[in-house]
Design a protein around this motif. Structure first.
Motif, short mmCIF file in Angstrom:
data_model
loop_
_atom_site.label_atom_id
_atom_site.label_comp_id
_atom_site.label_asym_id
_atom_site.label_seq_id
_atom_site.Cartn_x
_atom_site.Cartn_y
_atom_site.Cartn_z
N SER A 54 29.28 -1.64 3.47
CA SER A 54 30.07 -1.84 4.69
C SER A 54 30.92 -0.62 5.02
CB SER A 54 30.96 -3.08 4.56
OG SER A 54 32.01 -2.86 3.64
N VAL A 55 31.14 0.25 4.02
CA VAL A 55 31.91 1.49 4.25
C VAL A 55 31.04 2.71 3.95
CG1 VAL A 55 34.22 0.52 3.96
CG2 VAL A 55 32.94 1.22 1.94
N GLU B 147 35.96 8.69 -0.93
CA GLU B 147 36.05 8.30 0.48
C GLU B 147 37.26 7.38 0.69
OE1 GLU B 147 34.08 9.35 2.90
OE2 GLU B 147 32.85 10.53 1.51
N VAL C 67 39.32 4.43 1.98
CA VAL C 67 38.99 3.06 2.40
C VAL C 67 40.28 2.29 2.61
CG1 VAL C 67 36.78 3.03 1.19
CG2 VAL C 67 38.85 2.25 -0.01
N THR C 68 40.16 1.14 3.22
CA THR C 68 41.33 0.28 3.45
C THR C 68 41.73 -0.43 2.17
OG1 THR C 68 40.02 -1.66 4.04
CG2 THR C 68 40.60 -0.12 5.82
N ILE D 133 39.40 -3.35 1.44
CA ILE D 133 38.13 -3.00 0.77
C ILE D 133 38.39 -2.76 -0.72
CG2 ILE D 133 36.38 -1.21 0.56
CD1 ILE D 133 35.84 -3.06 2.86
#
Length: 566
Positions: free
Chosen positions: A83-84, A111, A113-114, A117
């Motif tokens: 999803s990311v 990377e 991410v939120t 996540i």
């Protein structure tokens, strides 16, 4: 599996890198050395709410990085990563940075991410049980979710159907609400809308009225000052010594010489024009005086009318124009409600159908829980017996009935069940509310037994933070055996103060607190075979005592024998 963790500026740790291995990892150390800081660091990676107190005193930020080896066929994890746009290649580097200014940065394999996540990924690879987690078990509101975590697979289909029907129910309720509701609710809504329309109609408002009223009120409230100024202006313009007489004199004087110069006549005519305009102004000012009046009764009426308008504006809009526009909306709404009988009958019928289906799904969920609980209870009691609770019994109480008439009020995404775990540790004693009768030592073992079933078949790193609270002696050894069994299928990281548990460690680490240049520093030191003996001797009593050392070697030998035979 957690391969390593790097910690920077977290609490007492300036910089530390800890390597972990498969199997049973044990963390020990003196009281206050900071054993739980490793758990704090892992919790930080799971996405808990960051607190500036986590940052080492005098530093600007804290950072934690964990390297995990993961199953490339973990579909749940893969879905989250995809999803990311991150591919599962067997290793995940999870990092989190937090500064005193409040900056919070989460990364997966470099990377950004939120936090959400990060939490989802952490839930797939870490399972942390700390001292406070026993409180979850002591609140019966959590019992349903705990049970469903164990028997979740058999509930998946029904829960999916339930979720779909709850969405439909929500949609239908929204439509019914738009049409004023059902039965008495609809009747009340119609009455309310009609009342609001009548209230606006009876006010006889018109656009611009408020401004007119305010203007009149201003004049009336200042009538005395206005009268004086008007009167003084008339006296200046048309009194005994006034502008009008001066203009007359000028006109007469110019008339006596206009025969000699045509330009004089033109200027005289201009003065005539000014005098006529002045006379007109004086007339208007006199009219204003004549029309000027002050009446307390009229003043009160103006103020009352403005107050009434303000009340309506508070209810229906900021201006009269807004109120009148709102009235048109109310009339449209009333028209819809008065002509919605057929649509409401359709919606009511559909709602009843969905509620019946929800009722059947909730009944099915209850039946599955009842059926699955029997097997789960047997397994849990068997685990409790291994942990020294030989007479333990475990039961389940359903605290409510599932009723079609009340299903809408009772149901949520998990169904309509309200359950409570019942427990007894003693022979011949009927199981009673677990939250009321279980002791501190029993709760630790109960949660360990629960966790051993919960982690069965899951490839997670299991963190146990002082799960040995309230136990010791022989029970400590039994708890160690159980954690050792869990570590056969899951990597375990256990913080303990019991020598009996530490003796089962496949990889022992010691947390040490030292002072350097006026500051306190916590370090993690891997122990070799000999150092493990001395550490366990310290936990028994004294690492310099031959008896304690001998005892330490003995319990390590017993632990090793258990690992070979089991």
């Amino acid at each position: 599996m957690l391969e390593s963790i790097k910690i920077t500026n977290l609490a007492l740790i300036s910089k530390s890198s800890v390597q972990f291995k498969e199997g049973f990892n044990v963390l020990t150390g003196e009281t206050g050395a900071g054993k739980s800081l490793i758990v704090d660091a892992l919790l930080f990676l799971t996405g808990i709410r960051a607190d500036k107190t986590l940052i080492k005193s005098g530093e600007e930020f804290a950072r934690v990085e964990g390297v995990f080896s993961v199953d490339t066929n973990n579909h749940t994890l893969n879905d989250i990563l995809s999803s990311v746009d991150i591919e599962n290649e067997g290793t995940i580097i999870v990092s989190r940075y937090f500064s005193v200014s409040g900056k919070n940065e989460c990364r997966l394999n470099g990377e950004i991410v939120t936090l959400n996540i990060l939490r989802k990924v952490a839930s797939c690879i870490l399972d942390i049980f700390g001292q406070n987690d026993s409180q979850i078990l002591l609140d019966s509101k959590n019992h349903l979710s705990l049970l469903d975590e164990i028997i979740g697979e058999s509930l998946v289909d029904d829960k999916a159907k339930l979720s779909e029907n709850l969405d439909k129910l929500h949609g239908i309720n929204s439509q019914i609400k738009e049409l004023g509701g059902l039965d008495k609710d609809r009747e009340n809504n119609i009455k309310l809308i009609q009342f609001e329309i009548d209230e606006i109609d009876n006010a006889n408002l018109y656009d611009g009225e408020e401004e007119e009223l305010k203007s009149k009120l201003t004049v009336m409230q200042n009538s005395e000052k206005i009268y004086g100024s008007l009167n003084q202006s008339i006296e200046v313009l048309d009194g005994e010594y006034n502008v009008s007489n001066i203009l007359k004199t000028a006109i007469n004087t110019l008339s006596s010489i206009e025969q000699y110069d045509d330009n004089v006549s033109k200027e005289k005519d201009r003065i005539y024009s000014i005098k006529y305009e002045l006379d007109d102004i004086v007339s208007d000012l006199n009219s204003m005086i004549n029309n000027l009046s002050y009446s307390q009764e009229e003043l009160d009426m103006l103020q009352d009318r403005l107050s009434d308008i303000k009340d309506l504006e508070r209810k229906y809009g900021n201006t009269i124009a807004d109120i009148l526009a709102h009235k048109l909306e109310l009339e449209d709404r009333l028209d819809v409600l008065l002509n919605a009988d057929e649509k409401l009958l359709e919606l009511k019928s559909e709602k009843n159908r969905i509620l019946k289906e929800i009722f059947e799904i909730c009944t099915s969920l209850r039946n599955i829980r009842k059926a699955e609980f029997g097997a789960f209870s047997e397994r849990l009691v068997a685990e409790l017996k291994k942990l020294g609770m030989k007479n333990a019994s475990f039961a389940l109480s359903f605290e409510n009935d599932i009723d079609l008439d009340t299903i809408e009020k009772d149901v949520d995404e998990n169904g309509a069940d309200r359950i409570e775990f019942l427990f007894s540790a003693n022979l011949g004693v009927e199981p009673r509310s677990l939250t009321k009768i279980i002791s501190g030592g029993e709760i630790s073992r109960f949660m360990l037994a629960f966790k051993s079933l919960q982690t069965c078949g899951q490839a997670k790193t299991c963190i146990f933070d002082e799960i040995d609270t309230g136990i010791g002696g022989e029970i400590g050894r039994v708890v160690g055996q159980k954690i050792c069994e869990i570590s056969r299928n899951n990597q375990v990281i256990c913080i303990t103060h019991l020598a009996q548990i530490a003796s089962f460690g496949d990889h022992n680490l010691k947390i040490e607190k030292t002072e350097d240049s006026g500051s306190t520093i916590t370090r993690v030191k891997p122990l070799d075979v000999e150092e493990k003996v001395y550490e366990i001797a310290r936990m028994i009593g004294d690492s310099a005592n031959d008896t304690a050392i001998s005892h330490a070697k003995e319990i390590i030998a017993q632990a090793n024998k258990f690992k070979v035979l089991n």
